[in-house]
Design a protein around this motif. Structure first.
Motif, PDB file in Angstrom:
ATOM      1  N   LEU A 156      38.510  22.159  -3.857  1.00  2.19           N
ATOM      2  CA  LEU A 156      38.115  20.900  -3.226  1.00  2.19           C
ATOM      3  C   LEU A 156      37.653  19.890  -4.263  1.00  2.19           C
ATOM      4  O   LEU A 156      37.940  18.694  -4.144  1.00  2.19           O
ATOM      5  CB  LEU A 156      37.027  21.145  -2.181  1.00  2.19           C
ATOM      6  CG  LEU A 156      36.633  19.930  -1.343  1.00  2.19           C
ATOM      7  CD1 LEU A 156      37.839  19.364  -0.596  1.00  2.19           C
ATOM      8  CD2 LEU A 156      35.537  20.298  -0.359  1.00  2.19           C
ATOM      9  N   LEU A 157      36.974  20.351  -5.293  1.00  2.00           N
ATOM     10  CA  LEU A 157      36.531  19.453  -6.354  1.00  2.00           C
ATOM     11  C   LEU A 157      37.731  18.822  -7.062  1.00  2.00           C
ATOM     12  O   LEU A 157      37.751  17.617  -7.331  1.00  2.00           O
ATOM     13  CB  LEU A 157      35.652  20.213  -7.343  1.00  2.00           C
ATOM     14  CG  LEU A 157      34.912  19.424  -8.401  1.00  2.00           C
ATOM     15  CD1 LEU A 157      34.025  18.355  -7.776  1.00  2.00           C
ATOM     16  CD2 LEU A 157      34.064  20.359  -9.248  1.00  2.00           C
ATOM     17  N   ALA A 158      38.745  19.619  -7.333  1.00  2.00           N
ATOM     18  CA  ALA A 158      39.964  19.085  -7.958  1.00  2.00           C
ATOM     19  C   ALA A 158      40.665  18.103  -7.024  1.00  2.00           C
ATOM     20  O   ALA A 158      41.126  17.034  -7.463  1.00  2.00           O
ATOM     21  CB  ALA A 158      40.905  20.226  -8.322  1.00  2.00           C
ATOM     22  N   PHE A 159      40.730  18.427  -5.750  1.00  2.00           N
ATOM     23  CA  PHE A 159      41.379  17.540  -4.778  1.00  2.00           C
ATOM     24  C   PHE A 159      40.648  16.205  -4.666  1.00  2.00           C
ATOM     25  O   PHE A 159      41.271  15.139  -4.717  1.00  2.00           O
ATOM     26  CB  PHE A 159      41.450  18.223  -3.406  1.00  2.00           C
ATOM     27  CG  PHE A 159      41.934  17.322  -2.317  1.00  2.00           C
ATOM     28  CD1 PHE A 159      43.274  16.985  -2.221  1.00  2.00           C
ATOM     29  CD2 PHE A 159      41.044  16.796  -1.392  1.00  2.00           C
ATOM     30  CE1 PHE A 159      43.723  16.140  -1.217  1.00  2.00           C
ATOM     31  CE2 PHE A 159      41.478  15.948  -0.396  1.00  2.00           C
ATOM     32  CZ  PHE A 159      42.828  15.621  -0.301  1.00  2.00           C
ATOM     33  N   VAL A 201      33.121  19.182   2.650  1.00  2.00           N
ATOM     34  CA  VAL A 201      34.381  19.042   3.393  1.00  2.00           C
ATOM     35  C   VAL A 201      34.238  17.935   4.434  1.00  2.00           C
ATOM     36  O   VAL A 201      35.134  17.092   4.590  1.00  2.00           O
ATOM     37  CB  VAL A 201      34.790  20.380   4.045  1.00  2.00           C
ATOM     38  CG1 VAL A 201      35.916  20.181   5.050  1.00  2.00           C
ATOM     39  CG2 VAL A 201      35.201  21.381   2.987  1.00  2.00           C
ATOM     40  N   ASP A 202      33.112  17.907   5.131  1.00  5.97           N
ATOM     41  CA  ASP A 202      32.880  16.847   6.125  1.00  5.97           C
ATOM     42  C   ASP A 202      32.883  15.467   5.470  1.00  5.97           C
ATOM     43  O   ASP A 202      33.492  14.521   5.985  1.00  5.97           O
ATOM     44  CB  ASP A 202      31.554  17.077   6.862  1.00  5.97           C
ATOM     45  CG  ASP A 202      31.576  18.326   7.736  1.00  5.97           C
ATOM     46  OD1 ASP A 202      32.685  18.821   8.052  1.00  5.97           O
ATOM     47  OD2 ASP A 202      30.492  18.805   8.100  1.00  5.97           O
ATOM     48  N   LEU A 203      32.205  15.342   4.336  1.00  7.05           N
ATOM     49  CA  LEU A 203      32.179  14.061   3.624  1.00  7.05           C
ATOM     50  C   LEU A 203      33.565  13.682   3.117  1.00  7.05           C
ATOM     51  O   LEU A 203      33.951  12.508   3.159  1.00  7.05           O
ATOM     52  CB  LEU A 203      31.200  14.114   2.452  1.00  7.05           C
ATOM     53  CG  LEU A 203      29.722  14.080   2.801  1.00  7.05           C
ATOM     54  CD1 LEU A 203      28.877  14.309   1.550  1.00  7.05           C
ATOM     55  CD2 LEU A 203      29.349  12.765   3.449  1.00  7.05           C
ATOM     56  N   THR A 204      34.326  14.655   2.654  1.00  5.61           N
ATOM     57  CA  THR A 204      35.675  14.396   2.161  1.00  5.61           C
ATOM     58  C   THR A 204      36.574  13.896   3.296  1.00  5.61           C
ATOM     59  O   THR A 204      37.331  12.937   3.114  1.00  5.61           O
ATOM     60  CB  THR A 204      36.277  15.660   1.526  1.00  5.61           C
ATOM     61  OG1 THR A 204      35.425  16.074   0.455  1.00  5.61           O
ATOM     62  CG2 THR A 204      37.674  15.419   0.999  1.00  5.61           C
ATOM     63  N   CYS A 205      36.483  14.525   4.444  1.00  3.82           N
ATOM     64  CA  CYS A 205      37.289  14.084   5.590  1.00  3.82           C
ATOM     65  C   CYS A 205      36.908  12.670   6.020  1.00  3.82           C
ATOM     66  O   CYS A 205      37.781  11.827   6.262  1.00  3.82           O
ATOM     67  CB  CYS A 205      37.117  15.046   6.753  1.00  3.82           C
ATOM     68  SG  CYS A 205      37.867  16.655   6.495  1.00  3.82           S
ATOM     69  N   THR A 206      35.633  12.395   6.095  1.00 10.10           N
ATOM     70  CA  THR A 206      35.180  11.057   6.495  1.00 10.10           C
ATOM     71  C   THR A 206      35.568  10.022   5.450  1.00 10.10           C
ATOM     72  O   THR A 206      36.063   8.941   5.784  1.00 10.10           O
ATOM     73  CB  THR A 206      33.653  11.055   6.721  1.00 10.10           C
ATOM     74  OG1 THR A 206      33.326  12.085   7.660  1.00 10.10           O
ATOM     75  CG2 THR A 206      33.180   9.719   7.242  1.00 10.10           C
TER      76      THR A 206
END
Length: 151
Positions: free
Chosen positions: A29-32, A129-134
């Motif tokens: 997730l960090l790389a993404f 993950v929640d912050l990334t989606c938002t």
């Protein structure tokens, strides 16, 4: 070897495996998120954006940066040994004579400590993950605003 001892060893291995899985997911997730931030910045600096697109995109980027902070906090090594009775930091403070007693200590205490660590890592990953989606949704909205503003 008793059934209880085998069950404790299995639980210990399961908790350690869960920590490893969480760390792997965090790294991916960090790389993404890093790639999304770099791509969004590259596009945003070269494309004329409307004010609403800049505002929404800025909030999206801020949420992605917050996700990165959570991910980095999740994988940050803990070397403080604050009362912990398991793992590497404790062993580094012991003498050669004290290590066998620490290693042969209570496996249940070790499982409890590692389980707490796994839950903390998992919680940080979930929030990231929640912050990334938002943040990603806000970036998509910013693109739509930019396209709509250009038409």
């Amino acid at each position: 070897m008793s059934t209880a001892t085998e069950a404790l060893k299995a639980a210990h291995a399961e908790v350690r495996a869960e920590i490893a899985r969480t760390d792997n997911k965090t790294a991916l997730l960090l790389a993404f998120v890093g790639a999304v931030l770099a791509g969004a910045w590259t596009v945003a600096k070269d494309v004329p954006l409307t004010l609403p697109a800049r505002i929404v995109g800025g909030f999206g980027m801020a949420l992605l940066v917050a996700a990165v902070a959570l991910l980095l906090r999740s994988v940050r090594p803990n070397l403080s040994c604050r009362g912990e009775r398991f793992g590497f930091p404790l062993w580094a403070t012991l003498t050669a004579e004290e290590i066998p007693a620490a290693v042969s200590g209570d496996l249940t205490t070790n499982i409890v400590g590692l389980s707490r660590l796994a839950v903390a890592k998992y919680t940080s990953l979930r929030r990231a993950v929640d912050l990334t989606c938002t943040g990603g949704a806000l970036l998509v909205l910013a693109v739509l605003l930019a396209i709509g503003g250009a038409a």
